[in-house]
Scaffold this motif. Structure first.
Motif, PDB file in Angstrom:
ATOM      1  N   HIS A 162       9.876  -2.249 -13.166  1.00  0.00           N
ATOM      2  CA  HIS A 162       9.055  -1.184 -12.721  1.00  0.00           C
ATOM      3  C   HIS A 162       7.407  -1.494 -12.783  1.00  0.00           C
ATOM      4  O   HIS A 162       6.815  -1.138 -11.743  1.00  0.00           O
ATOM      5  N   ASN A 163       7.182  -1.938 -13.874  1.00  0.00           N
ATOM      6  CA  ASN A 163       5.616  -2.178 -13.825  1.00  0.00           C
ATOM      7  C   ASN A 163       5.229  -3.293 -13.032  1.00  0.00           C
ATOM      8  O   ASN A 163       4.202  -3.195 -12.477  1.00  0.00           O
ATOM      9  N   TRP A 164       6.049  -4.398 -12.828  1.00  0.00           N
ATOM     10  CA  TRP A 164       5.635  -5.430 -11.997  1.00  0.00           C
ATOM     11  C   TRP A 164       5.560  -4.869 -10.460  1.00  0.00           C
ATOM     12  O   TRP A 164       4.890  -5.492  -9.687  1.00  0.00           O
ATOM     13  N   CYS A 165       6.420  -4.026 -10.296  1.00  0.00           N
ATOM     14  CA  CYS A 165       6.354  -3.573  -8.712  1.00  0.00           C
ATOM     15  C   CYS A 165       4.933  -3.115  -8.211  1.00  0.00           C
ATOM     16  O   CYS A 165       4.537  -3.096  -7.179  1.00  0.00           O
ATOM     17  N   ASN A 166       4.313  -2.506  -9.296  1.00  0.00           N
ATOM     18  CA  ASN A 166       2.991  -1.900  -9.087  1.00  0.00           C
ATOM     19  C   ASN A 166       2.840  -1.017  -7.839  1.00  0.00           C
ATOM     20  O   ASN A 166       2.362  -1.497  -6.671  1.00  0.00           O
ATOM     21  N   GLY A 167       3.156   0.195  -8.024  1.00  0.00           N
ATOM     22  CA  GLY A 167       2.900   1.221  -7.234  1.00  0.00           C
ATOM     23  C   GLY A 167       3.625   2.723  -7.629  1.00  0.00           C
ATOM     24  O   GLY A 167       3.731   2.897  -8.786  1.00  0.00           O
ATOM     25  N   THR A 168       3.897   3.276  -6.574  1.00  0.00           N
ATOM     26  CA  THR A 168       4.556   4.515  -7.071  1.00  0.00           C
ATOM     27  C   THR A 168       5.838   4.409  -8.108  1.00  0.00           C
ATOM     28  O   THR A 168       6.114   5.376  -8.943  1.00  0.00           O
TER      29      THR A 168
END
Length: 234
Positions: A162-168
């Motif tokens: 989730h953190n790596w995806c970087n966004g909502t």
């Protein structure tokens, strides 16, 4: 359960296989996105996304989102949640199944998935986070107890994705607003299914803690077998 019922369930599961998203044709991707857009236009998608915004459902280990009870609920709650959204999408595309993102071996965020208005997708990894290696996932699959397994999966092969995806999708309160969420969690569910093939551990939940609100009448035992739910992974 009768033998013939079991065989029927398995046949239905085979017909509703959840595939690695990379195996989907352009037509299948278009149908998936079309169903998402139809659900969004009706407001049903936003309704399901808002469910994940409510941390009172206690579906994570974070103290404000469930604590030890959330640890036990994390996997069955999200299995139920993904299944519920899939059922909604199937009202628009009856043959649809949510694909999964095998992020341990596929290091490209699946940005082909429709991006709703006001959903942000920053540069992957720019604000931290990481994708697990297959070796990390394999190590998690060796965990012997359900608690050790679910903690390993949630912390070592989920949170940082989730953190790596970087966004909502990075903030738990807004994460489900980005449809990539469902591919990410289908993969979490797939890893749990793999573990279940060789382990018998189950969530340690009793009483009110075992009721996977807001899903009426759903308890962990009722979602323990994905073949009975009517799908499988390849």
């Amino acid at each position: 359960m009768k033998v013939e019922d079991g065989l029927t369930a398995i046949a239905r599961a085979v017909a509703r296989t959840r595939w690695d998203h990379r195996r989907l044709s352009e037509t299948e991707r278009s149908r998936f996105n079309g169903a998402l857009q139809a659900a969004y236009a009706s407001g049903r998608y936003q309704g399901w996304a808002d469910v994940h915004s409510d941390m009172s459902h206690r579906m994570h280990t974070m103290e404000h989102a469930g604590g030890p009870v959330g640890t036990q609920r994390f996997l069955p709650w999200h299995r139920t949640y993904v299944y519920a959204l899939e059922q909604t999408l199937r009202t628009y595309e009856p043959n649809l199944r949510i694909p999964y993102w095998d992020y341990a071996n596929d290091h490209d965020r699946p940005d082909w998935v429709w991006q709703p208005p006001n959903v942000q997708r920053g540069t992957p990894g720019a604000r931290g986070g990481s994708l697990p290696t297959q070796a990390t996932v394999d190590g998690i699959l060796l965990k012997q107890t359900y608690t050790d397994f679910t903690l390993g999966l949630e912390f070592d092969a989920h949170n940082d994705v989730h953190n790596w995806c970087n966004g909502t999708i990075t903030d738990p309160v807004t994460a489900a607003k980005d449809p990539i969420f469902w591919l990410l969690h289908a993969n979490v569910d797939r890893i749990w299914d793999r573990w279940q093939l060789t382990h018998s551990g189950t969530p340690n939940l009793v009483g009110a803690d075992a009721a996977l609100d807001p899903f009426r009448y759903v308890v962990p035992a009722s979602v323990a077998d994905i073949a009975i739910l009517g799908y499988m992974y390849i």
